[in-house]
Design a protein around this motif. Structure first.
Motif, PDB file in Angstrom:
ATOM      1  N   GLY A 156     -14.045 -46.722 -40.375  1.00 14.16           N
ATOM      2  CA  GLY A 156     -13.111 -46.714 -39.256  1.00 14.16           C
ATOM      3  C   GLY A 156     -13.747 -46.092 -38.019  1.00 14.16           C
ATOM      4  O   GLY A 156     -14.675 -45.288 -38.109  1.00 14.16           O
TER       5      GLY A 156
ATOM      6  N   THR B  90     -14.728 -50.500 -37.836  1.00 15.97           N
ATOM      7  CA  THR B  90     -13.465 -51.219 -37.732  1.00 15.97           C
ATOM      8  C   THR B  90     -12.456 -50.426 -36.924  1.00 15.97           C
ATOM      9  O   THR B  90     -12.537 -49.194 -36.822  1.00 15.97           O
ATOM     10  CB  THR B  90     -12.873 -51.488 -39.127  1.00 15.97           C
ATOM     11  OG1 THR B  90     -12.618 -50.242 -39.770  1.00 15.97           O
ATOM     12  CG2 THR B  90     -13.815 -52.326 -39.971  1.00 15.97           C
ATOM     13  N   LYS B  91     -11.525 -51.150 -36.339  1.00 16.17           N
ATOM     14  CA  LYS B  91     -10.409 -50.537 -35.632  1.00 16.17           C
ATOM     15  C   LYS B  91      -9.156 -51.245 -36.122  1.00 16.17           C
ATOM     16  O   LYS B  91      -9.027 -52.458 -35.968  1.00 16.17           O
ATOM     17  CB  LYS B  91     -10.599 -50.723 -34.122  1.00 16.17           C
ATOM     18  CG  LYS B  91     -10.008 -49.638 -33.291  1.00 16.17           C
ATOM     19  CD  LYS B  91     -10.487 -49.774 -31.852  1.00 16.17           C
ATOM     20  CE  LYS B  91     -10.134 -48.503 -31.111  1.00 16.17           C
ATOM     21  NZ  LYS B  91     -10.553 -48.566 -29.722  1.00 16.17           N
ATOM     22  N   ARG B  92      -8.279 -50.486 -36.760  1.00 17.31           N
ATOM     23  CA  ARG B  92      -7.074 -51.033 -37.383  1.00 17.31           C
ATOM     24  C   ARG B  92      -7.402 -52.147 -38.369  1.00 17.31           C
ATOM     25  O   ARG B  92      -6.733 -53.172 -38.440  1.00 17.31           O
ATOM     26  CB  ARG B  92      -6.096 -51.522 -36.323  1.00 17.31           C
ATOM     27  CG  ARG B  92      -5.587 -50.407 -35.451  1.00 17.31           C
ATOM     28  CD  ARG B  92      -4.558 -50.904 -34.483  1.00 17.31           C
ATOM     29  NE  ARG B  92      -4.146 -49.793 -33.634  1.00 17.31           N
ATOM     30  CZ  ARG B  92      -3.591 -49.941 -32.451  1.00 17.31           C
ATOM     31  NH1 ARG B  92      -3.373 -51.132 -31.967  1.00 17.31           N
ATOM     32  NH2 ARG B  92      -3.260 -48.889 -31.754  1.00 17.31           N
ATOM     33  N   GLY B  93      -8.498 -51.943 -39.106  1.00 21.41           N
ATOM     34  CA  GLY B  93      -8.882 -52.885 -40.150  1.00 21.41           C
ATOM     35  C   GLY B  93      -9.679 -54.092 -39.682  1.00 21.41           C
ATOM     36  O   GLY B  93     -10.147 -54.874 -40.497  1.00 21.41           O
ATOM     37  N   LYS B  94      -9.849 -54.257 -38.381  1.00 26.56           N
ATOM     38  CA  LYS B  94     -10.591 -55.409 -37.866  1.00 26.56           C
ATOM     39  C   LYS B  94     -11.962 -54.950 -37.378  1.00 26.56           C
ATOM     40  O   LYS B  94     -12.067 -53.941 -36.669  1.00 26.56           O
ATOM     41  CB  LYS B  94      -9.836 -56.064 -36.704  1.00 26.56           C
ATOM     42  CG  LYS B  94      -8.528 -56.678 -37.135  1.00 26.56           C
ATOM     43  CD  LYS B  94      -7.870 -57.372 -35.972  1.00 26.56           C
ATOM     44  CE  LYS B  94      -6.532 -57.966 -36.436  1.00 26.56           C
ATOM     45  NZ  LYS B  94      -5.855 -58.634 -35.332  1.00 26.56           N
TER      46      LYS B  94
END
Length: 100
Positions: free
Chosen positions: A5, A30-34
């Motif tokens: 993250g 990743t940022k918020r899972g993306k």
């Protein structure tokens, strides 16, 4: 490939880069899972010197053995105008250098 993250990457950046250098595995941030970024190990070995740029132009095409006085033909302008006039003589729009 490791997934980390953004907050964890920010907090542990130096440690993560040391791990990546040791194992050679890229890190995906990743940022918020993306995924937003991929950090890859450097392709150049650390400590290996780059090849010297000295001598790269060592080629006969780059040699200048002409004396400065011999570089310019005294009639260069007349020869240039003659070639240019011969090239443009068929268009009917230009005049020769003598007529200008």
């Amino acid at each position: 490939m490791k997934y980390v993250g953004a907050a964890e990457f920010k907090a542990n950046c130096l440690r993560l880069m040391a791990e990546m250098q040791a194992d050679g595995e890229p890190i995906t941030v990743t940022k918020r899972g993306k995924p937003v970024a991929v950090v890859n190990p450097a392709m150049v070995e650390v400590g290996k010197p780059l090849p010297s740029a000295f001598g790269l132009l060592e080629n006969d095409a780059y040699r200048f053995d002409i004396e400065p006085g011999e570089m310019v033909d005294p009639d260069w302008e007349a020869k240039f105008d003659a070639k240019w006039d011969a090239r443009l003589s068929g268009d009917g729009l230009t005049t020769s250098a003598a007529e200008r």
